[in-house]
Structure formats: structure tokens, C-alpha cells
Scaffold this active site. Structure first.
Site, PDB file in Angstrom:
ATOM      1  N   LYS A 134     -57.096 -20.074 -25.492  1.00  0.00           N
ATOM      2  CA  LYS A 134     -57.706 -20.089 -26.737  1.00  0.00           C
ATOM      3  C   LYS A 134     -57.817 -21.727 -26.940  1.00  0.00           C
ATOM      4  O   LYS A 134     -58.934 -21.831 -28.014  1.00  0.00           O
ATOM      5  CB  LYS A 134     -57.325 -19.378 -27.762  1.00  0.00           C
ATOM      6  CG  LYS A 134     -55.692 -19.895 -28.239  1.00  0.00           C
ATOM      7  CD  LYS A 134     -54.945 -18.968 -29.146  1.00  0.00           C
ATOM      8  CE  LYS A 134     -53.592 -19.529 -29.623  1.00  0.00           C
ATOM      9  NZ  LYS A 134     -53.171 -18.590 -30.693  1.00  0.00           N
ATOM     10  N   GLU A 167     -34.444 -29.580 -35.099  1.00  0.00           N
ATOM     11  CA  GLU A 167     -35.160 -30.799 -34.484  1.00  0.00           C
ATOM     12  C   GLU A 167     -36.115 -31.213 -35.818  1.00  0.00           C
ATOM     13  O   GLU A 167     -36.288 -32.219 -36.028  1.00  0.00           O
ATOM     14  CB  GLU A 167     -35.944 -30.496 -33.281  1.00  0.00           C
ATOM     15  CG  GLU A 167     -34.710 -30.197 -32.037  1.00  0.00           C
ATOM     16  CD  GLU A 167     -35.549 -30.463 -30.824  1.00  0.00           C
ATOM     17  OE1 GLU A 167     -35.007 -31.044 -29.683  1.00  0.00           O
ATOM     18  OE2 GLU A 167     -36.631 -29.580 -30.537  1.00  0.00           O
TER      19      GLU A 167
END
Length: 403
Positions: A38, A168
Site C-alpha cells: 500500500k 523504546e
């Protein structure tokens, strides 16, 4: 003359791209190989937290398919797949229908809201490059406008989930708060990052010792951690939690949802038997119900000695390499009996740019060594798809920052 086989690869993430590149490099026949994605570009999902904080630019994060694919061997089509019709041997996208003889499903993941009310309406999800850019813009605007709004909740960021993605992101943001406050003239005591997790420790895939080390590093950065907390509901600027039977609320106008993922919704709504968008495959990553369909990455449930592997970029890439090798053999009429076996080389969680914790070849690593290994892993991926030139252009280097 026999018609060339049509190989259709849906999805250009770690698994799908590896299948396409493996066939491109090794297959010498005349099969029609097509990759559909996509987006025009691939991006490393393991670096999205950097994009979301602005320490990695979108330009550097994008790796365009047409630059790494040999378009004489692999056709690339930009289209969003809407439906898989395995009985008709075709998939349907916004741009039309695509028939196949062999289908490789590599459609990636979707965030899993686990039925928690308000997630889709009030929380950001770190699930794609575009989603990361929205988070970056939101945080930037909140800090820039604070001089006018004077609303402390605008600078309270809540991260729901204490797995890799959430930790993170929280660490990367925490390392940048000093600079954001300096640039925007904000008292450093006002911004706050809070992580909420169900587990007793953060990063539950690691040992207790490694998890505690990561937790200590986060606390030193000023991150508040709420463990053993169930998220009951997300409201506008509020996360309702329950811990030890007591309900309470955490307030903040930026809420990040990173509590887990599931397989593709396209797979979930297809006629292929699946569990939350993930398909059970055999030892050769072949769909058990349709023998001309192979599945790699987050859409596959691959078991080894009854132990189901957690979906990771490393696993997806190895699956992609394996399926490329298998298809090369099958297309050339050769026997291929080797089963897929995951070689777990290790996992590293970055805690900011020059710190981290992890396991590399069964050995615990911390600090700058862990950060160096994390960047080495990212650069190794770039090398595998584009060689040294790609590493120099897009690579992660230990002391490089956007400053």
C-alpha cells in the site's frame, strides 16, 4: 508452451520484501513475480520510535521499493489489498483484481486494543511511518504551544504497554526532553513520561535481571513506571487503571497505545482459517488449508517443538529468506524437504541513542555495547536489501543524532 507461474507477494515488510529479493537474486526462470504494497516504500518498524520523536527523519526512514527491486524481474504495484479470495486464486485491491498461482501473505500486523474502551478514539498507535509522524507532530506542537496554553497536561505523555515498542519510545522521548524544554523555554520539571504495563516487570521477554536493569535506566531518565496495572479505559486525556483491586487515573494529553499486536484484518476477515488475523502454517510455512499459499511475518503462527515464536522483524526476515529458497526450488521442479527453523540470534532494546539492554547469541549485553549491537542489527538489515551503499545512506551510527 506452459504459461509462466504467477507468484504474488502481498505486503512489503521484512518478510515480503525478503521473499521478493530472494527470488530476484536466485530464480533464473520466467515466473511472473509481483510485489504489492500500500506504500511506495519499506520502513524499519523497529525504528518507528525514533521517527515518532523526530530523531530519525522520514526521508531517511523510507526505502523505496523501486530503488531496491530489479523491475525487470519483480513487478511492483502500489495498491491496498482489501480482500483475499483463496478459492478463486485471487486478491482484490482498490486498483483491481490480481490472480495468482502461488500467493505469499506478508500483510504485517495491526495494533490490538484488547477490547479496551477508548483506545481507537483517544490514543495514538505506533504502527506505521505515517502514524509515527503524527505522534512527532503532536508532541512538537504541544511543546511549542505550551507558552500559550500553560496546560501541564499537554506535556504529560502516557505510554500504554511496557514491551519493546513502548519502552523504546518512552526512553527516546525522555532523552530528548532536556533539549525540547531548552528550545521552548519550559521548566524541565513540568514534562513527564509515564509507562503503564500489566506485567510485574517491563520487557517481559527478558530475564528479571535484564528487565530490572532497563527499569533502572528508565527511572534515571525520569520515566515513571506503573507495573502490574490493568488498563480499564482510555478517555480524552485520561487513562483509567486498576492495580491491586484499586482504580485510579493517570492524566496526560498525549496517550500512546503499544500494548500488543495482532495479525492483518484482511486475513482475519478472509475465508482462510485464522486466529486474530494469523494463519497456522506447517513446517514449510505453507497454509494448511490452501497448499498454494505461504505465510510469513506477523500473519503466520509458526511453531517449533510446540513453542510458538513471538512475531519479530528477525523472524519475519528469516521466514522471507526461507520461502524464497523454497519457491526457487519448486519453480525449478526440484524437491525441497527442509523445514523452516528460526535461528534466534538475539534481541536488543534501545534505551535512548547510546544505551540499551538485550541478549545477543545467548549472552546478556547492556549499555553502549547493547546500543552498538542494536545499530549493527539495523545496519545488517539494510545491507541485506541494498548493500554497503544502503548502509551509508540509511544506516544507524552510534553517536549520530539529529542535533
Amino acid at each position: 508452451m506452459q504459461q509462466p507461474k504467477k507468484i504474488l507477494i502481498t505486503g512489503g515488510g521484512y518478510g515480503g520484501l525478503k521473499v521478493a529479493l530472494g527470488l530476484q537474486r536466485k530464480y533464473q526462470g520466467n515466473a511472473e513475480i509481483t510485489l504489492i504494497s500500500k506504500h511506495d516504500y519499506h520502513y524499519q518498524t523497529t525504528l518507528l520510535h525514533k521517527v515518532a520523536i523526530g530523531t530519525l527523519s522520514a526521508r531517511k526512514a523510507r526505502i523505496y521499493y523501486r530503488k531496491v527491486l530489479d523491475l525487470n524481474k519483480v513487478c511492483f504495484i502500489k495498491d491496498k489489498i482489501k480482500q483475499i479470495s483463496p478459492k478463486e486464486n485471487k486478491v482484490i485491491g482498490n486498483g483491481g483484481e490480481y490472480s495468482y498461482d502461488i500467493l505469499v501473505i506478508a500483510l504485517g500486523f495491526k495494533p490490538n486494543n484488547f477490547g479496551v474502551k477508548g483506545v481507537d478514539k483517544y490514543a495514538y498507535k505506533l504502527s506505521s511511518l505515517n502514524a509515527a509522524l503524527k505522534i512527532d507532530k503532536n508532541i512538537e506542537n504541544k511543546f511549542k504551544e505550551f507558552v500559550h496554553t500553560k496546560n501541564p497536561n499537554d506535556l504529560q505523555i502516557i505510554v500504554c504497554g511496557t514491551g519493546f515498542t513502548g519502552i523504546e519510545f518512552a526512553a527516546e522521548l525522555a532523552t530528548q526532553l532536556d533539549e525540547l524544554c531548552l528550545i521552548c523555554g519550559i521548566d524541565r520539571n513540568i514534562p513527564k513520561v509515564t509507562c503503564i504495563g500489566r506485567s510485574k516487570h517491563i520487557l517481559p521477554v527478558f530475564s528479571s535481571a535484564l528487565a530490572k536493569s532497563a527499569e533502572s535506566k528508565l527511572k534515571n531518565l525520569g520515566v515513571e513506571i506503573l507495573s502490574s496495572a490493568d488498563i480499564k479505559e482510555i478517555k480524552e486525556g485520561e487513562v483509567v487503571i486498576e492495580s491491586n483491586g484499586v482504580s485510579s487515573s493517570v492524566y496526560g494529553n498525549t496517550i500512546i497505545w503499544s500494548a500488543g499486536v495482532k495479525g492483518s484484518e484482511i486475513v482475519e476477515h478472509s475465508s482462510i482459517p485464522n486466529k486474530n488475523g494469523r494463519i497456522c502454517v506447517d513446517a514449510q510455512l505453507q497454509c494448511k488449508d490452501f497448499d498454494n499459499i505461504y505465510v510469513v511475518g506477523d500473519c503466520a503462527i509458526a511453531a517449533d517443538k510446540d513453542a510458538i515464536h513471538a512475531p519479530t522483524a528477525q523472524l519475519a526476515a528469516q521466514m522471507g529468506d526461507y520461502v524464497a529458497e523454497l519457491l526457487c526450488a519448486k519453480l525449478e521442479g526440484k524437491d525441497f524437504t527442509k523445514p523452516f527453523k528460526f535461528n534466534h540470534r538475539g534481541t536488543v532494546c534501545s534505551i535512548g541513542h547510546t544505551d540499551g539492554v538485550g541478549i545477543v547469541y545467548h549472552k546478556n549485553v547492556k549499555g553502549e555495547i547493547a546500543a552498538f549491537m542494536k545499530n549493527t542489527i539495523e545496519n545488517k538489515w539494510l545491507y541485506s536489501i541494498g548493500g554497503l551503499n544502503m548502509v551509508f545512506k540509511k544506516g544507524q551510527f552510534r553517536y549520530r543524532t539529529s542535533n
